[in-house]
Design an enzyme around this catalytic site. Structure first.
Site, mmCIF file in Angstrom:
data_model
loop_
_atom_site.group_PDB
_atom_site.id
_atom_site.type_symbol
_atom_site.label_atom_id
_atom_site.label_comp_id
_atom_site.label_asym_id
_atom_site.label_seq_id
_atom_site.Cartn_x
_atom_site.Cartn_y
_atom_site.Cartn_z
ATOM 1 N N HIS A 70 0.839 -1.206 0.000
ATOM 2 C CA HIS A 70 0.000 0.000 0.000
ATOM 3 C C HIS A 70 0.875 1.257 0.000
ATOM 4 C CE1 HIS A 70 -3.676 2.270 1.512
ATOM 5 N NE2 HIS A 70 -2.697 3.112 1.782
ATOM 6 N N GLU A 71 1.849 1.283 0.904
ATOM 7 C CA GLU A 71 2.723 2.458 1.005
ATOM 8 C C GLU A 71 3.667 2.555 -0.186
ATOM 9 O OE1 GLU A 71 2.287 4.809 3.057
ATOM 10 O OE2 GLU A 71 0.729 3.737 4.171
ATOM 11 N N HIS A 74 1.983 4.340 -2.980
ATOM 12 C CA HIS A 74 2.056 5.798 -2.805
ATOM 13 C C HIS A 74 3.414 6.327 -3.273
ATOM 14 C CE1 HIS A 74 -1.691 6.394 -0.753
ATOM 15 N NE2 HIS A 74 -1.368 5.669 0.295
#
Length: 383
Positions: A70-71, A74
């Protein structure tokens, strides 16, 4: 999310440093217990506690890997739009991608923000499909249940992160929408911060209701809500600083020709010299040849056991462990890498290794106050 906590290095992914705070272990154990004690005994009965715990720990680690993905989404999206990424950190309440600069457009802000939840949705779909497919082929529930649990948790993670409240990803989406609609990035950040505080207060209130009703699990909501409140306030404060100090240079706010501490003096001699003149708590230390040597505070000097035989230069925090800056450098760049604690820290402003000024917490406060009324004009030395 920004935790502000130190982490243990884990390696690098696509050139991005990855770390984990010690509280990540707490998160792994809590998640493992939930899976081993509450989820698997009902979904896959008939196994011993050790088996459940092994599956629980593996499920927790898989979930942490999904958080990392998820990170990383980003971070890679940020790099795609020319935004620097310092590192990715995991901690008790999730993860954080530390960006070294801000997106340059609302479109970039939106796409960077949405990349994380989109990745969580993809993981949820893949894990759900794998769990359902293996169940259809007759795989044991001990294998399929953790996959289905991982699908559900990633789906919940995506939905929760899309709540339009800073510092969640949905807060960034809200900020991008307001920025696009009004043309004012600062206004977008403020709207997301206000929503973040409101959502955090709601979580705290709901969590306290659960605690008073006897459900200690409500403490997690209280903790998460408090974090959202503090983080949204910190983001707004940082944005206001950037808004007010954007374009301000080091030379505009530094204190030129500050009182110095000669490194060759004894601590006793220097302390005796402070009975007159400006009352300072932190001093730049200069070597005998006039070059900047470091920084020392009164708090450090007064604790020296033998001030008559100890030189100031031996007690200072020496270069390169002290932040330095050049005259024409943007102030925000300096503040992004320097921690300025009242009564302890200074940024040394150098020209060819020689001190021309300093920046302390009081100089930053002065600049912020002055910027509320009028643009800051040049008052320091010239390059």
């Amino acid at each position: 999310m920004n935790t502000g906590v130190p982490s243990v290095p884990l390696g690098r992914l696509r050139g991005i440093a990855v770390g984990a705070h010690w509280s990540t272990l707490v998160a792994v154990m809590v998640i493992a217990e939930v899976v081993a004690v509450s989820v698997l005994p009902q979904a896959a009965p008939g196994h011993d506690a050790v088996t459940y715990w092994i599956a629980g720990v593996l499920s927790a680690l898989a979930f942490m890997l999904s958080l990392l993905a998820h990170e990383l989404a980003h971070a890679l999206a940020a790099q795609r739009f020319g935004v620097g990424v310092d590192r990715i950190d995991l901690w008790l309440l999730g993860g954080v991608s530390r960006l070294s600069s801000s997106p340059r457009s609302p479109r970039a802000e939106f796409l960077i923000a949405i990349a994380g939840p989109a990745t969580s949705v993809v993981i949820a779909i893949l894990a759900g499909a794998a769990g359902s497919g293996l169940a259809t082929w007759g795989a044991p529930a001990l294998i399929t249940s953790p996959l289905l649990w991982l699908a559900i948790t990633n789906g919940v993670l995506a939905v929760f992160n899309l709540v339009p409240a800073a510092p969640l990803d949905g807060g960034r989406v809200l900020a991008a929408a307001v920025w696009w609609r009004t043309g004012d990035e600062h206004r977008g950040t403020k709207a997301a911060a206000v929503a973040g505080r409101a959502f955090g207060l709601a979580l705290v209130a709901f969590g306290l209701m659960q605690v008073f009703a006897g459900a200690l699990s409500g403490l997690w909501l209280v903790l998460l809500g408090a974090y959202l409140i503090l983080s949204s306030a910190a983001e707004q404060s940082a944005d206001e600083m950037q808004h007010q100090l954007g374009g301000v240079l080091v030379r505009d706010v530094m204190t030129p020709d500050p009182p110095i501490a000669p490194g060759w003096w004894t601590v006793r001699t220097f302390l005796d010299s402070l009975t007159s003149g400006p009352h300072r708590q932190v001093f730049p230390v200069i070597s005998f040849d006039g070059a900047a040597a470091g920084v020392v505070s009164l708090a450090e000097l007064v604790r020296v056991p033998d001030p008559l035989n100890t030189r100031v230069g031996d007690m200072c925090r020496a270069l390169p462990g002290v932040p330095v800056a050049s005259l024409g450098e943007p102030l925000l760049d300096v503040l992004g890498r320097a921690s300025l604690r009242q009564g302890r820290d200074l940024v040394l402003v150098l020209r060819e290794e020689h001190l021309v000024g300093v920046i302390g917490p009081e100089d930053v406060a002065w600049a912020l106050e002055l910027s509320r009324g009028a643009p800051i004009s040049h008052h320091g030395a010239t390059s």
